[in-house]
Design a protein around this motif. Structure first.
Motif, short mmCIF file in Angstrom:
data_model
loop_
_atom_site.label_atom_id
_atom_site.label_comp_id
_atom_site.label_asym_id
_atom_site.label_seq_id
_atom_site.Cartn_x
_atom_site.Cartn_y
_atom_site.Cartn_z
N TYR A 149 0.82 -1.20 0.00
CA TYR A 149 0.00 0.00 0.00
C TYR A 149 0.86 1.26 0.00
CZ TYR A 149 -5.07 -0.05 0.14
OH TYR A 149 -6.40 -0.07 -0.21
N ARG A 150 1.98 1.21 0.72
CA ARG A 150 2.80 2.41 0.87
C ARG A 150 3.83 2.58 -0.25
NH1 ARG A 150 1.15 1.33 5.99
NH2 ARG A 150 0.79 3.14 7.34
N PHE A 151 4.42 1.48 -0.67
CA PHE A 151 5.55 1.59 -1.58
C PHE A 151 5.34 0.87 -2.91
CE2 PHE A 151 7.22 1.32 2.85
CZ PHE A 151 7.55 2.66 2.99
N GLY A 152 4.17 0.24 -3.10
CA GLY A 152 3.94 -0.53 -4.31
C GLY A 152 3.21 0.25 -5.38
N GLN A 153 3.77 1.42 -5.76
CA GLN A 153 3.11 2.24 -6.77
C GLN A 153 2.99 1.53 -8.11
OE1 GLN A 153 5.49 3.35 -4.74
NE2 GLN A 153 4.45 4.93 -3.55
N ASN A 154 3.89 0.61 -8.40
CA ASN A 154 3.86 -0.11 -9.66
C ASN A 154 2.97 -1.35 -9.63
OD1 ASN A 154 5.70 1.72 -10.83
ND2 ASN A 154 7.45 0.59 -9.99
N VAL A 155 2.42 -1.64 -8.45
CA VAL A 155 1.52 -2.79 -8.32
C VAL A 155 0.11 -2.36 -8.72
CG1 VAL A 155 0.56 -4.49 -6.72
CG2 VAL A 155 2.92 -3.72 -6.46
N ALA A 156 -0.57 -3.18 -9.48
CA ALA A 156 -1.93 -2.87 -9.94
C ALA A 156 -2.84 -2.59 -8.75
CB ALA A 156 -2.48 -4.03 -10.77
#
Length: 315
Positions: free
Chosen positions: A265-272
């Motif tokens: 949630y915090r660092f997974g900007q590239n995760v769908a």
């Protein structure tokens, strides 16, 4: 007519929960496994509470902590499922601002509470295996009550700043939350102010509270495994390990998805986005669903009591 979702506002009366972004057409189908998990969680945890209440031989610290875990799981799953199902089934997406903050508090409070209970259960297993002759004198009923109160007060006080800080931020971007429930970081991201205080405090809770809990659980099980492997026979080692295997499975089911979900949630900007939302929901529903199954199957006293009840009803 102006779009109400983008109109400037500093105190929104409602938020809009989007559900699972990109998978709106499949909401009804997605609801089936989630609803099944919730039903299992409700039935299983109430069964655990009933069995411990009815069976006098289960009046021991391990089962008192197990009852606390069952109550926590019931509240945690009920905090998210009714609203989630109303989104999936009836497209009821609106949630009052204060109700959103209340849901946020309950989700995070009982998640931290579950983490603390797992630490208490690890302590119980450590004393039972490493200091068996002192178990009854160390973990007395008053001590169990004190540990339980400490766990409840710790979670309640640590999570209180979440809604208090969140309610102070101005919201002038949008009131649409791309999720099925009001998570702290999801709401804070909608604010149009410097929210670093909320973000830093959320990271503090994640690493310094849940992280420390994971450390203490790992330390306890390191000592437990050392004691198990020092036993003279293989049968003794297997029997002793069996007494704590259910708790070890609960630890894995709780901490690994929770850590993965928080970091994503915090660092997974590239995760769908839909994947992040699904992982968040699975993280909150899997432990309440698995815990009663794990303890019902792996704990001999509970399993025997359940079999006795079914046998009695069948005769």
């Amino acid at each position: 007519m102006a779009d109400s979702n983008t109109t400037d506002f500093t105190n929104p009366s409602t938020f809009i929960l989007q559900g699972i972004p990109g998978l709106e057409a499949a909401h009804v189908w997605i609801s089936i496994p989630f609803c099944t998990m919730y039903a299992i969680a409700i039935l299983g945890n109430f069964t655990i509470l009933f069995v411990v209440k009815m069976e006098q031989s289960l009046r021991a610290p391990m089962y008192y902590f197990l009852c606390m875990l069952a109550v926590t799981d019931l509240v945690l799953s009920t905090s998210i499922m009714p609203k989630m199902l109303s989104i999936f089934w009836f497209n009821s997406r609106e949630v009052d601002f204060s109700a959103c903050l209340t849901q946020m508090y309950f989700i995070h409070c009982f998640s931290v509470m579950e983490s603390g209970i797992l630490v208490a259960m690890a302590l119980d297993r450590y004393v039972a295996i490493c200091h068996p002759l002192r178990h009854s004198t160390i973990l007395t009923n008053p001590m169990v009550v004190k540990i339980g109160l400490a766990v409840v007060l710790r979670s309640g006080m640590l999570i209180l700043p979440y809604p208090l800080l969140t309610s102070q931020w101005p919201y002038c971007k949008t009131n649409i939350i791309p999720d099925t429930h009001c998570m702290h970081i999801g709401v804070v991201k909608l604010a149009c102010a410097d929210t670093r205080l909320s973000s830093y405090y959320g990271l503090f809770v994640l690493f310094c509270v849940k992280g420390l809990d994971m450390f203490f659980v790992a330390l306890s099980y390191t000592q437990i495994l050392r004691a198990i492997f020092s036993l003279p026979t293989k049968d003794a080692r297997l029997k002793t390990f069996g007494t704590c295997s259910s708790h070890f499975c609960s630890i894995l089911a709780f901490f690994i998805p929770a850590l993965f979900s928080s970091l994503t949630y915090r660092f997974g900007q590239n995760v769908a986005l839909h994947f992040r939302v699904l992982i968040s929901n699975v993280n909150l529903l899997v432990p309440p669903t698995l815990n009663p199954i794990i303890y019902g199957v792996r704990t001999k006293q509970i399993r025997d009591r359940l079999l006795g009840l079914f046998t009695h009803n069948g005769t």
